[in-house]
Scaffold this motif. Structure first.
Motif, short mmCIF file in Angstrom:
data_model
loop_
_atom_site.label_atom_id
_atom_site.label_comp_id
_atom_site.label_asym_id
_atom_site.label_seq_id
_atom_site.Cartn_x
_atom_site.Cartn_y
_atom_site.Cartn_z
N ALA A 82 37.59 42.80 33.89
CA ALA A 82 38.61 42.21 33.03
C ALA A 82 39.87 41.91 33.83
CB ALA A 82 38.93 43.16 31.87
N ARG A 83 40.22 42.79 34.75
CA ARG A 83 41.41 42.55 35.58
C ARG A 83 41.18 41.39 36.55
NH1 ARG A 83 41.31 48.13 35.04
NH2 ARG A 83 40.33 48.53 37.06
N ARG A 84 39.95 41.22 37.01
CA ARG A 84 39.66 40.08 37.88
C ARG A 84 39.78 38.77 37.11
NH1 ARG A 84 35.24 41.40 42.52
NH2 ARG A 84 36.42 39.68 43.43
N LEU A 85 39.37 38.77 35.85
CA LEU A 85 39.54 37.59 35.02
C LEU A 85 41.02 37.28 34.80
CD1 LEU A 85 36.78 38.15 32.31
CD2 LEU A 85 36.79 36.36 34.06
N ALA A 86 41.79 38.33 34.52
CA ALA A 86 43.24 38.14 34.31
C ALA A 86 43.91 37.60 35.57
CB ALA A 86 43.88 39.46 33.89
#
Length: 216
Positions: A43-47
């Protein structure tokens, strides 16, 4: 040993993100949903790529860990476009999802924790041209899995030695584990029925990648 089969495929998943709307390597202003987000690494990589991310997981413990990790990583760093993931404890099978809302929906090693037919709810939540990306687990063994055994052992050993040399901190909390009960053949059959036009590709380390384009 701390080799993570799911993290190993993050780059592959990122290569399957929708390409429309990219600006300087970022998908500015786009919306993503990460199902079964665990401690939130993907999720942090997407953000970081500019997505506004809703990250859901049914475990209160892992959601608390995800928030703590995000806060620690944010110290001294610039906030990603759209802000960091919005972590929320939720069971996607019992949660109303906005119809036609998300440009990408990801599901990493979590679909086997719920009925496979849940993919129809995820399909309905995709915006036109959106992508559903499932990194899933399957039951049973195939010939290709024989290759994964020595590769898995080697990867675990390398990560273990690397972490010891770096004096790495304890690994993050791991979400609950459940054995899958659908074979790869069953998954392909159900994907063809419920997601016409989808593709299922077998990967190493007892994983598969299901991709679905809502414009197909």
């Amino acid at each position: 040993m701390p080799f993570d089969h799911n993290d190993h495929y993050h780059r592959l998943l990122l290569r399957h993100l929708p390409k429309e709307g990219r600006e300087e390597g970022r998908e500015a202003g786009r919306r993503a949903l990460d199902i079964g987000c665990g401690t939130g690494r993907f999720a942090r990589r997407l953000a970081a790529r500019g997505y506004e991310v809703d990250a859901l997981d049914p475990s209160a413990e892992v959601i608390a860990e995800a928030k703590a990790i995000a806060e620690a990583e944010a110290i001294g760093k610039t906030e990603p476009i759209g802000g960091g993931p919005r972590y929320r404890r939720a069971d996607v099978t019992a949660t109303d999802l906005p119809e036609g809302h998300y440009d990408v929906i990801t599901c990493l090693a979590s679909l086997h924790h719920m009925p496979f037919a849940t993919v129809t709810r995820l399909r309905a939540a995709l915006a036109p041209g959106g992508a559903l990306l499932v990194l899933g687990c399957y039951a049973g063994r195939t010939r290709r899995d024989l290759v994964a055994v020595p590769a898995n052992a080697a990867a675990r050993a390398v990560v273990h030695v690397s972490d010891r040399l770096r004096g790495a901190a304890r690994p993050p909390l791991q979400p609950p584990v459940r054995r899958p009960d659908m074979s790869l053949t069953d998954i392909r059959t159900e994907a063809a029925r419920l997601l016409p036009g989808s593709e299922v590709r077998q990967l190493l380390f007892w994983r598969y990648l299901l991709t679905y384009d809502s414009s197909a």
